[in-house]
Design a protein around this motif. Structure first.
Motif: not given
Length: 124
Positions: A85-93
């Motif tokens: 996981l990368k910081p840019e994967d941060s999101a509401m899924y």
């Protein structure tokens, strides 16, 4: 009517892993398309991965080799295993399902059932 409930989100450090689950109630018609989407703050919702009832999967380029979508048809449950996981994967899924799509794309417009979402936060 299909209802979808996601779980498994949380906070991890860069390089960590999480597994999201989506429990579905009701029968998903057609090809039984299910998918995962994500929406970072202030951005559009984007497709991450999708899967047919017979487990043919499609991935967004940004997650290929790191994420794996799967489903357990007997339990009516969809999964998303996320690693590296990368910081840019941060999101509401969000979990989604389509009873009408003839193929199972990662296009938002193809899906007519949606869950409430689960938050994933990746810190650097």
């Amino acid at each position: 009517q299909v209802q979808l409930v996601e779980s498994g989100g949380g906070s991890v450090e860069t390089g960590g892993s999480l597994r999201l689950s989506c429990a579905a109630s009701g029968y998903i018609g057609g090809r039984g398309c299910m998918g995962w989407f994500r929406q970072p703050p202030g951005k559009e919702r984007e497709g991450v991965a999708s899967i047919t009832r017979d487990t043919r999967a499609t991935y967004a380029d940004s997650v290929k080799g790191r994420f794996t979508i799967s489903r357990d048809n007997a339990r009516n449950t969809l999964y998303l295993q996320m690693s590296g996981l990368k910081p840019e994967d941060s999101a509401m899924y969000y979990c989604a399902a389509s009873s009408t799509a003839l193929v199972c794309p990662t296009t938002r417009a193809a899906y007519n059932y949606w869950g409430q979402g689960t938050q994933v936060t990746v810190s650097s």
